[in-house]
Write a protein that holds these residues in place. Structure first.
Motif, PDB file in Angstrom:
ATOM      1  N   LYS A 255       0.859  -1.186   0.000  1.00 26.11           N
ATOM      2  CA  LYS A 255       0.000   0.000   0.000  1.00 26.11           C
ATOM      3  C   LYS A 255       0.890   1.230   0.000  1.00 26.11           C
ATOM      4  CE  LYS A 255      -3.768   2.304   2.489  1.00 26.11           C
ATOM      5  NZ  LYS A 255      -4.613   2.307   3.698  1.00 26.11           N
ATOM      6  N   GLN A 256       0.892   1.950  -1.130  1.00 25.31           N
ATOM      7  CA  GLN A 256       1.734   3.126  -1.289  1.00 25.31           C
ATOM      8  C   GLN A 256       0.916   4.277  -1.868  1.00 25.31           C
ATOM      9  OE1 GLN A 256       4.840   3.439  -0.304  1.00 25.31           O
ATOM     10  NE2 GLN A 256       5.186   1.291   0.279  1.00 25.31           N
ATOM     11  N   SER A 257       1.350   5.479  -1.573  1.00 26.68           N
ATOM     12  CA  SER A 257       0.745   6.677  -2.137  1.00 26.68           C
ATOM     13  C   SER A 257       1.785   7.375  -2.998  1.00 26.68           C
ATOM     14  CB  SER A 257       0.245   7.613  -1.031  1.00 26.68           C
ATOM     15  OG  SER A 257      -0.359   8.764  -1.579  1.00 26.68           O
ATOM     16  N   VAL A 258       1.495   7.495  -4.284  1.00 24.86           N
ATOM     17  CA  VAL A 258       2.415   8.113  -5.244  1.00 24.86           C
ATOM     18  C   VAL A 258       1.972   9.553  -5.467  1.00 24.86           C
ATOM     19  CG1 VAL A 258       3.410   7.993  -7.554  1.00 24.86           C
ATOM     20  CG2 VAL A 258       2.791   5.883  -6.332  1.00 24.86           C
ATOM     21  N   GLY A 259       2.781  10.534  -5.040  1.00 23.71           N
ATOM     22  CA  GLY A 259       2.415  11.949  -5.159  1.00 23.71           C
ATOM     23  C   GLY A 259       3.068  12.604  -6.361  1.00 23.71           C
ATOM     24  N   LEU A 260       2.254  13.099  -7.304  1.00 21.74           N
ATOM     25  CA  LEU A 260       2.747  13.818  -8.473  1.00 21.74           C
ATOM     26  C   LEU A 260       2.530  15.322  -8.295  1.00 21.74           C
ATOM     27  CD1 LEU A 260       1.407  11.550 -11.366  1.00 21.74           C
ATOM     28  CD2 LEU A 260       3.556  11.379 -10.110  1.00 21.74           C
ATOM     29  N   ARG A 261       3.280  16.089  -9.068  1.00 20.34           N
ATOM     30  CA  ARG A 261       3.164  17.541  -8.989  1.00 20.34           C
ATOM     31  C   ARG A 261       1.822  18.003  -9.569  1.00 20.34           C
ATOM     32  NH1 ARG A 261       8.440  18.918 -12.388  1.00 20.34           N
ATOM     33  NH2 ARG A 261       7.139  17.643 -13.788  1.00 20.34           N
ATOM     34  N   TYR A 262       1.352  19.132  -9.128  1.00 25.99           N
ATOM     35  CA  TYR A 262       0.094  19.677  -9.660  1.00 25.99           C
ATOM     36  C   TYR A 262       0.227  20.016 -11.136  1.00 25.99           C
ATOM     37  CZ  TYR A 262      -2.873  19.883  -5.543  1.00 25.99           C
ATOM     38  OH  TYR A 262      -3.685  19.543  -4.486  1.00 25.99           O
ATOM     39  N   GLU A 263       1.419  20.352 -11.555  1.00 27.37           N
ATOM     40  CA  GLU A 263       1.605  20.680 -12.977  1.00 27.37           C
ATOM     41  C   GLU A 263       1.553  19.444 -13.859  1.00 27.37           C
ATOM     42  OE1 GLU A 263       6.193  21.307 -13.597  1.00 27.37           O
ATOM     43  OE2 GLU A 263       5.602  22.037 -11.601  1.00 27.37           O
ATOM     44  N   GLY A 269      -3.993  10.415 -14.945  1.00 26.06           N
ATOM     45  CA  GLY A 269      -4.762   9.240 -15.356  1.00 26.06           C
ATOM     46  C   GLY A 269      -3.924   8.240 -16.119  1.00 26.06           C
ATOM     47  N   LYS A 270      -3.025   8.746 -17.001  1.00 23.86           N
ATOM     48  CA  LYS A 270      -2.163   7.851 -17.795  1.00 23.86           C
ATOM     49  C   LYS A 270      -1.163   7.130 -16.897  1.00 23.86           C
ATOM     50  CE  LYS A 270      -0.469   6.348 -21.772  1.00 23.86           C
ATOM     51  NZ  LYS A 270       0.683   5.602 -21.295  1.00 23.86           N
ATOM     52  N   VAL A 271      -0.609   7.855 -15.923  1.00 23.51           N
ATOM     53  CA  VAL A 271       0.323   7.223 -14.989  1.00 23.51           C
ATOM     54  C   VAL A 271      -0.377   6.124 -14.202  1.00 23.51           C
ATOM     55  CG1 VAL A 271       1.722   7.601 -12.938  1.00 23.51           C
ATOM     56  CG2 VAL A 271       1.833   9.229 -14.824  1.00 23.51           C
ATOM     57  N   ALA A 272      -1.602   6.390 -13.736  1.00 20.04           N
ATOM     58  CA  ALA A 272      -2.339   5.394 -12.953  1.00 20.04           C
ATOM     59  C   ALA A 272      -2.639   4.153 -13.781  1.00 20.04           C
ATOM     60  CB  ALA A 272      -3.626   6.008 -12.415  1.00 20.04           C
ATOM     61  N   GLN A 289      -6.330 -11.042  -6.180  1.00 13.30           N
ATOM     62  CA  GLN A 289      -6.682 -10.311  -4.978  1.00 13.30           C
ATOM     63  C   GLN A 289      -7.082  -8.872  -5.338  1.00 13.30           C
ATOM     64  OE1 GLN A 289      -6.881 -11.867  -2.055  1.00 13.30           O
ATOM     65  NE2 GLN A 289      -6.141 -13.766  -2.992  1.00 13.30           N
ATOM     66  N   THR A 290      -7.551  -8.146  -4.357  1.00 12.79           N
ATOM     67  CA  THR A 290      -7.974  -6.755  -4.578  1.00 12.79           C
ATOM     68  C   THR A 290      -6.809  -5.915  -5.089  1.00 12.79           C
ATOM     69  OG1 THR A 290      -9.581  -6.946  -2.791  1.00 12.79           O
ATOM     70  CG2 THR A 290      -8.983  -4.724  -3.492  1.00 12.79           C
ATOM     71  N   MET A 291      -7.053  -5.204  -6.184  1.00 13.20           N
ATOM     72  CA  MET A 291      -6.026  -4.327  -6.755  1.00 13.20           C
ATOM     73  C   MET A 291      -6.672  -2.972  -7.056  1.00 13.20           C
ATOM     74  SD  MET A 291      -3.692  -4.797 -10.193  1.00 13.20           S
ATOM     75  CE  MET A 291      -2.951  -6.311  -9.585  1.00 13.20           C
ATOM     76  N   ILE A 292      -6.118  -1.927  -6.477  1.00 16.94           N
ATOM     77  CA  ILE A 292      -6.643  -0.570  -6.672  1.00 16.94           C
ATOM     78  C   ILE A 292      -5.486   0.338  -7.065  1.00 16.94           C
ATOM     79  CG2 ILE A 292      -7.813   1.396  -5.612  1.00 16.94           C
ATOM     80  CD1 ILE A 292      -9.058  -0.537  -3.612  1.00 16.94           C
ATOM     81  N   VAL A 293      -5.621   0.992  -8.203  1.00 10.37           N
ATOM     82  CA  VAL A 293      -4.679   2.038  -8.633  1.00 10.37           C
ATOM     83  C   VAL A 293      -5.529   3.182  -9.169  1.00 10.37           C
ATOM     84  CG1 VAL A 293      -2.705   2.650 -10.056  1.00 10.37           C
ATOM     85  CG2 VAL A 293      -2.948   0.292  -9.226  1.00 10.37           C
ATOM     86  N   CYS A 294      -5.630   4.270  -8.407  1.00  6.96           N
ATOM     87  CA  CYS A 294      -6.506   5.368  -8.819  1.00  6.96           C
ATOM     88  C   CYS A 294      -6.038   6.678  -8.192  1.00  6.96           C
ATOM     89  CB  CYS A 294      -7.951   5.078  -8.426  1.00  6.96           C
ATOM     90  SG  CYS A 294      -8.205   4.945  -6.641  1.00  6.96           S
ATOM     91  N   PHE A 295      -6.483   7.775  -8.838  1.00  8.27           N
ATOM     92  CA  PHE A 295      -6.236   9.110  -8.297  1.00  8.27           C
ATOM     93  C   PHE A 295      -7.038   9.220  -7.007  1.00  8.27           C
ATOM     94  CE2 PHE A 295      -7.227  13.871  -8.950  1.00  8.27           C
ATOM     95  CZ  PHE A 295      -6.271  14.208  -8.009  1.00  8.27           C
ATOM     96  N   LEU A 303      -0.666  15.582  -6.153  1.00  8.03           N
ATOM     97  CA  LEU A 303      -1.827  14.804  -6.573  1.00  8.03           C
ATOM     98  C   LEU A 303      -1.501  13.340  -6.285  1.00  8.03           C
ATOM     99  CD1 LEU A 303      -2.459  16.570 -10.011  1.00  8.03           C
ATOM    100  CD2 LEU A 303      -3.644  16.990  -7.840  1.00  8.03           C
ATOM    101  N   ASN A 304      -2.229  12.727  -5.366  1.00  7.46           N
ATOM    102  CA  ASN A 304      -1.852  11.417  -4.834  1.00  7.46           C
ATOM    103  C   ASN A 304      -2.580  10.285  -5.548  1.00  7.46           C
ATOM    104  OD1 ASN A 304      -0.191  12.634  -2.870  1.00  7.46           O
ATOM    105  ND2 ASN A 304      -1.974  12.978  -1.557  1.00  7.46           N
ATOM    106  N   ILE A 305      -1.804   9.293  -5.984  1.00  8.35           N
ATOM    107  CA  ILE A 305      -2.331   8.075  -6.597  1.00  8.35           C
ATOM    108  C   ILE A 305      -2.175   6.941  -5.592  1.00  8.35           C
ATOM    109  CG2 ILE A 305      -2.072   6.414  -8.474  1.00  8.35           C
ATOM    110  CD1 ILE A 305      -0.930   8.661 -10.185  1.00  8.35           C
ATOM    111  N   LEU A 306      -3.284   6.261  -5.275  1.00 13.70           N
ATOM    112  CA  LEU A 306      -3.249   5.131  -4.341  1.00 13.70           C
ATOM    113  C   LEU A 306      -2.886   3.855  -5.099  1.00 13.70           C
ATOM    114  CD1 LEU A 306      -3.849   3.768  -1.591  1.00 13.70           C
ATOM    115  CD2 LEU A 306      -6.240   3.549  -2.347  1.00 13.70           C
ATOM    116  N   VAL A 307      -1.857   3.165  -4.589  1.00 14.59           N
ATOM    117  CA  VAL A 307      -1.457   1.867  -5.147  1.00 14.59           C
ATOM    118  C   VAL A 307      -1.697   0.825  -4.059  1.00 14.59           C
ATOM    119  CG1 VAL A 307       0.427   0.489  -6.103  1.00 14.59           C
ATOM    120  CG2 VAL A 307       0.273   2.938  -6.627  1.00 14.59           C
TER     121      VAL A 307
END
Length: 365
Positions: A255-263, A269-272, A289-295, A303-307
């Motif tokens: 379980k990780q949170s990937v933070g991208l710049r606002y710019e 969406g493409k990164v996710a 198993q449960t897999m979630i990758v979303c903004f 801007l945080n993406i949940l992995v």
């Protein structure tokens, strides 16, 4: 054969002018029986080694040493009685009881060794070693209790009186040793419910207990902490605390949170989607198993993406390696899409103001 029976019966008749001859003959007979027994057991051991069963090896090993002692001790006690009868006036009736006790203890010793040998043979191939240890301990306890009762009966004690006294005494002992009994029944609970077994990694959120189970005894359980310190926990404790058994996990979670710049909002969406595709194709990720990758959220400066996903392995070291591989691939995906990771920043907005700087103002200095 008749002559041998007559000689043997004469040994019990007390005074005999050939008593030294009888003693020597008994010792010689013991030596012959001992040598024959060694040859027989050696041959039986060779036969047992060629079979796949563990019972024959355990039985031969169990009977060898106790019978050797019986071959020497029983005639030795009989010889001692002959010597006492012919050299002193002391009675030797007590030696008959000693001979009976020797026979009883020989059978008890054989059964105890048999249980231990079978346990040692089953444990290397067994999956549930805790149950096997529990059964072997209970069997040894039963053998010792029955052997003790038989010995008491040979000593002339009334078993009904012993059992009656044991009932009253058990009540007194139970009140005096309630903690010991609580630990004993706690061990029974662990053996029956089996929340963990030897070798499991356990921890308790209620107490500072975490480590690998080394031994489950009737009074306490030994847990080796991760800094290699032994932790001795009374079994009664486990009846009042919550115990977590991470060793029985089916998967480990990433379980990780990937933070991208606002710019980089245009490519979030493409990164996710690229990260999710990578996880679906990863050999060490369980896609069932449960897999979630979303903004996920708008952060203070990212801007945080949940992995959220699970690995196939439950081994801690392998899990760390898989998690590292996944995180490095996420770094490549982010950079491949022209984005970058955010870090805490502060943006200061300055409004235009009429700031007049009069450079012609006289110098008061």
């Amino acid at each position: 054969m008749t002559r041998f029976i007559q000689w043997w019966s004469s040994l019990e008749q007390g005074v005999n002018h050939d008593w030294m001859y009888n003693v020597g003959l008994l010792l010689a007979l013991s030596a012959i029986l001992w040598g024959g027994w060694l040859l027989v057991t050696r041959r039986l051991s060779l036969i047992a080694e060629n079979t796949r069963l563990i019972w024959d090896d355990a039985l031969v090993s169990a009977v060898r040493r106790p019978v050797c002692w019986l071959i020497w001790l029983w005639p030795a006690v009989l010889s001692l009685g002959i010597v006492i009868d012919n050299t002193t006036s002391y009675p030797t009736t007590f030696l008959a009881v000693v001979r009976h006790l020797i026979v009883v203890w020989t059978f008890v010793w054989i059964l105890l060794r048999l249980v231990s040998n079978v346990e040692a043979g089953i444990l290397p191939k067994a999956k549930d070693t805790t149950t096997i240890n529990a059964i072997s301990k209970i069997l040894r306890l039963i053998v010792m209790v029955i052997g003790g009762l038989v010995m008491m009966q040979n000593l002339g004690l009334s078993l009904s009186g012993v059992l009656t006294f044991g009932g009253v005494g058990g009540l007194i002992v139970g009140m005096a040793a309630k903690d010991m009994l609580a630990n004993f029944f706690g061990a029974m609970m662990l053996y029956l419910d089996r929340p963990f077994k030897v070798g499991d990694w356990v921890r308790s959120p209620d107490r500072q207990i975490e480590g690998t189970v080394e031994r489950i005894g009737f009074r306490m359980t030994v847990i080796r902490t991760f800094d290699k310190r032994p932790l001795y926990v009374p079994n009664s404790v486990f009846s009042s605390i919550v115990v977590e058994n991470p060793s029985r996990m089916t998967n480990r979670r990433i379980k990780q949170s990937v933070g991208l710049r606002y710019e980089d909002a245009a490519v979030v969406g493409k990164v996710a989607s690229d990260i999710k595709a990578m996880l679906l194709n990863h050999a060490d990720i369980d896609s069932n198993q449960t897999m979630i990758v979303c903004f996920d959220t708008y952060g203070a400066s990212s801007l945080n993406i949940l992995v959220y996903t699970f690995t196939k392995t439950v081994n801690w070291v392998e899990y760390q390696e898989v998690q590292q591989d996944v995180m490095l691939k996420i770094v490549d995906i982010v950079h491949r899409n022209g984005a970058d990771f955010a870090f805490p920043t502060t943006t200061l907005h300055m409004h235009d103001a009429d700031i007049t700087m009069n450079s012609s103002q006289p110098n008061l200095a």
